[in-house]
Design an enzyme around this catalytic site. Structure first.
Site, PDB file in Angstrom:
ATOM      1  N   LYS A 187       8.880 -16.920  36.249  1.00 54.31           N
ATOM      2  CA  LYS A 187       7.708 -17.486  35.843  1.00 54.31           C
ATOM      3  C   LYS A 187       7.176 -16.670  34.658  1.00 54.31           C
ATOM      4  O   LYS A 187       7.730 -15.575  34.417  1.00 54.31           O
ATOM      5  CB  LYS A 187       6.734 -17.783  36.989  1.00 54.31           C
ATOM      6  N   ASP A 191       3.991 -11.849  35.010  1.00 51.54           N
ATOM      7  CA  ASP A 191       4.764 -13.430  35.289  1.00 51.54           C
ATOM      8  C   ASP A 191       3.682 -14.500  35.637  1.00 51.54           C
ATOM      9  O   ASP A 191       3.954 -15.559  35.837  1.00 51.54           O
ATOM     10  CB  ASP A 191       5.694 -13.252  36.249  1.00 51.54           C
ATOM     11  N   ARG A 192       2.539 -14.068  36.275  1.00 50.99           N
ATOM     12  CA  ARG A 192       1.342 -15.092  36.699  1.00 50.99           C
ATOM     13  C   ARG A 192       0.380 -15.220  35.609  1.00 50.99           C
ATOM     14  O   ARG A 192       0.070 -14.348  34.521  1.00 50.99           O
ATOM     15  CB  ARG A 192       0.634 -14.500  37.772  1.00 50.99           C
ATOM     16  N   ASP A 241      -0.805 -10.999  35.816  1.00 49.78           N
ATOM     17  CA  ASP A 241      -0.766  -9.862  36.606  1.00 49.78           C
ATOM     18  C   ASP A 241      -0.176  -8.803  36.232  1.00 49.78           C
ATOM     19  O   ASP A 241       0.230  -8.550  35.185  1.00 49.78           O
ATOM     20  CB  ASP A 241      -0.055 -10.678  37.949  1.00 49.78           C
ATOM     21  N   SER A 276       4.566  -6.598  41.304  1.00 49.37           N
ATOM     22  CA  SER A 276       3.861  -7.544  40.834  1.00 49.37           C
ATOM     23  C   SER A 276       2.270  -7.394  40.796  1.00 49.37           C
ATOM     24  O   SER A 276       1.630  -6.387  40.023  1.00 49.37           O
ATOM     25  CB  SER A 276       4.150  -8.907  41.592  1.00 49.37           C
ATOM     26  N   HIS A 277       1.695  -8.103  41.516  1.00 47.01           N
ATOM     27  CA  HIS A 277       0.081  -7.997  41.614  1.00 47.01           C
ATOM     28  C   HIS A 277      -0.304  -7.114  42.774  1.00 47.01           C
ATOM     29  O   HIS A 277      -1.627  -6.940  42.766  1.00 47.01           O
ATOM     30  CB  HIS A 277      -0.449  -9.681  42.194  1.00 47.01           C
ATOM     31  N   ASP A 297       3.154  -7.578  36.309  1.00 42.26           N
ATOM     32  CA  ASP A 297       4.252  -7.622  35.803  1.00 42.26           C
ATOM     33  C   ASP A 297       4.393  -8.673  34.860  1.00 42.26           C
ATOM     34  O   ASP A 297       5.309  -8.951  34.394  1.00 42.26           O
ATOM     35  CB  ASP A 297       5.469  -7.538  36.504  1.00 42.26           C
TER      36      ASP A 297
END
Ligand code: G1P
Ligand code: ZN
Length: 544
Positions: free
Chosen positions: A377, A282-283, A278, A113-114, A280
């Protein structure tokens, strides 16, 4: 097809956190490390023989190596087909779309992710079930348990597959289909949002946007959707080329890490709308001209304006937010007369509510917003939702937020993170604070009086599963809250998160900076938890 059964021994600590297994790249590069975890996933989900798996990742360092290994293991373990994003790329929301659309058995997403990437950065792997959402706690616990007793894994020996070209390949009995990473996702977005209206907004020439892809996965999605399909202003995607190390940056869309975008948006000649995603995808972070929208407010505003948006105009079934997310959306839910659920941190807790049609929108304060269109998300979805609202209301982001506050009151909100602190000290802070709880109710601090202090537990209303120890909550009689949690996504030391929230109905005070408005609460937090002493830090590393 030659199936090899490779002998192995367990690794300590292959425990999935808030969102899958995340470790440093070096940890993942140890022989058998990835294989042990993948076999543990397969042994957990079991009934996949002959069915389809979706596979892709955010393009960070080690993505392609991991994909080649997982393909050979999927072949050896009896999957029928694997759908792989071209170049090994699938954003987390796109993977969720594809799992659902093609009714796959499940999916493996490679991402941390982030967290930063590159040779010295982090890598991660998570399993999503057939509903397109993160594996339940029950499944992740079983995976972890399997990693502790694993003795062998299955793999075939075969040459690597060419991931760069769309097409179908055979790997023993397994069919590998390399698919376009964007098409299915873009199609769903066109179904949900009024692309013609948004296109007209850009065409007017009076509206400019800047989108920061942070050299992460959404670069390719934003270019296709925003530039090609919506014909937004030229060169509006910055840091658009996905890089294995995200250009050395920290691909987390907040005011600290998305500094390129922040500089552009808090400038004299700023565009009208700014957004970032982010690693991947999703944010999301939403900005107006010289204006930051907190994720908690963003969720509330999407809920309050959903009736203006094509895919949501039928109304919302209900909404949900994670416990530390501000109560702004609760006020909208009350106004709309719909249910509002409070879940523990982590997207997986929304899954059951979405599957049971109890909610339409949900979100977290950590820059995560989404809906029942998928089970993750979705960063670009939130951007398009905002663009659709802006195209209909034809007002500035700031005006929309201020009007919202005037109508519902303002939930003043901030999160303070103390990253990479000593784990023992972090645990001690939590323990010492928890010990005080029985004496806290009724305690007064100038204008504040403590109404409750507890350790948040969640009883899932759908499957009745109980999740305990989900964060320490201290609530005040005026509705203000202080929440303490330790992060479950870090890979080194501990990260302490302190969430501060107060409610301000008075419009004349809505202009106040959140940090100024929340100062008294922060002082109470320090008095109760001795943050400086336990963290050894004078101030947080990140404030959002
Ligand atoms: C963080 C966020 C949480 C989010 C998760 C995955 O987890 O706080 O809301 O669901 O990342 O993106 P944490 O590090 O706090 O456990
Ligand atoms: Zn993410």
């Amino acid at each position: 097809m030659q199936i090899q059964t490779v002998k192995t021994t367990p690794f300590i600590g292959q425990k999935p956190g808030t969102s899958g297994l995340r470790k440093s790249v070096q940890t993942f590069q140890q022989p058998h490390y990835l294989e042990n975890f993948v076999q543990s996933i397969f042994d957990t989900v079991q009934t996949y023989q002959g069915s389809t798996l979706v596979l892709g990742g955010d393009g960070r360092y080690y993505n392609s190596n991991a994909i080649q290994t997982i393909l050979k293991m999927a072949a050896a373990n009896g999957f029928g087909k694997v759908l792989v994003g071209r170049n090994g790329i699938l954003s987390t929301p796109a993977a969720s779309v594809i799992i659902r659309k093609y009714k796959a058995f499940g999916g493996i997403i490679l991402s941390a992710s982030h967290n930063p990437g590159g040779k010295d950065g982090d890598f991660g792997i998570k399993y999503n079930s057939g509903n397109g959402g993160p594996a339940s706690e029950k499944l992740t616990e079983q995976m972890y348990s399997n990693t502790k007793s694993i003795e062998w894994y299955k793999i075939i020996s075969a040459p690597d597959i060419d991931l760069n070209n769309i097409g179908t390949f055979q790997l023993g009995d397994l069919t590998v289909e390399i698919i376009d990473s964007i098409n299915d996702y873009a199609e769903l977005m066109q179904h949900l949002f009024d692309f013609e209206k948004i296109k007209a907004l850009f065409k007017s020439g009076e509206f400019r946007i800047c989108y920061d892809a942070m050299h992460a996965v959404t670069g390719v999605y934003a270019q296709r959707i925003l530039e090609e399909l919506l014909q937004a202003n030229h060169n509006m995607v910055i840091n658009s080329i996905p890089l294995e190390d995200f250009g050395g940056g920290h691909p987390d869309p907040n005011l600290t890490y998305a500094h390129d975008l922040v500089e552009i948006m808090f400038h004299l000649n700023a565009p009208d709308f700014g957004a970032a995603s982010d690693g991947d995808g999703d944010r999301n972070m939403i900005l107006g001209k010289n204006f930051f929208v907190t994720p908690s407010d963003s969720l509330a505003i999407l809920a309050a304006n959903a009736h203006l948006v094509k895919g949501y105009k039928m109304g919302l079934k209900g909404v949900a937010r994670s416990m530390p997310t501000s109560g702004a959306v609760d006020r909208v839910a009350e106004f709309l007369g719909i249910d509002c659920f409070e879940t523990p941190t982590g997207w997986k807790f929304f899954g059951n509510l979405l599957d049971a049609n109890k909610i339409t929108l949900c979100g977290e304060e950590s820059f995560g917003t989404g809906s029942d269109h998928i089970r993750e998300k979705d960063g670009l979805w939130a951007v398009l939702f905002w663009l659709n609202i802006l195209a209909v209301r034809k007002q500035s982001v700031e005006t929309i937020v201020r009007e919202h506050w005037a109508k519902f009151g303002r939930n003043v909100y901030s999160r303070h993170d103390y990253e990479n602190i000593n784990s023992e000290n972090a645990n001690q802070l939590v323990e010492e604070l928890r010990k005080q709880f029985p004496q806290l109710v009724g305690k007064k601090f100038e204008n504040y009086e403590i109404a409750f202090a507890d350790d948040f537990s969640y009883l899932d209303p759908i499957d009745q599963s109980l999740s305990k120890n989900q964060g320490l909550r201290i609530g005040f009689t005026d509705g203000s809250r202080l929440i303490f949690r330790l992060s479950g996504t870090g890979t080194a030391g501990a990260t302490l998160r302190i969430y501060l929230e107060s409610f301000e109905p008075d419009v004349s005070k809505h202009h106040l900076d959140a940090q100024v408005a929340l100062k008294p609460l922060l002082e109470i937090a320090e008095q109760l938890a001795h943050i400086k002493y336990f963290t050894g830090m004078e101030k947080p590393t990140v404030i959002t």
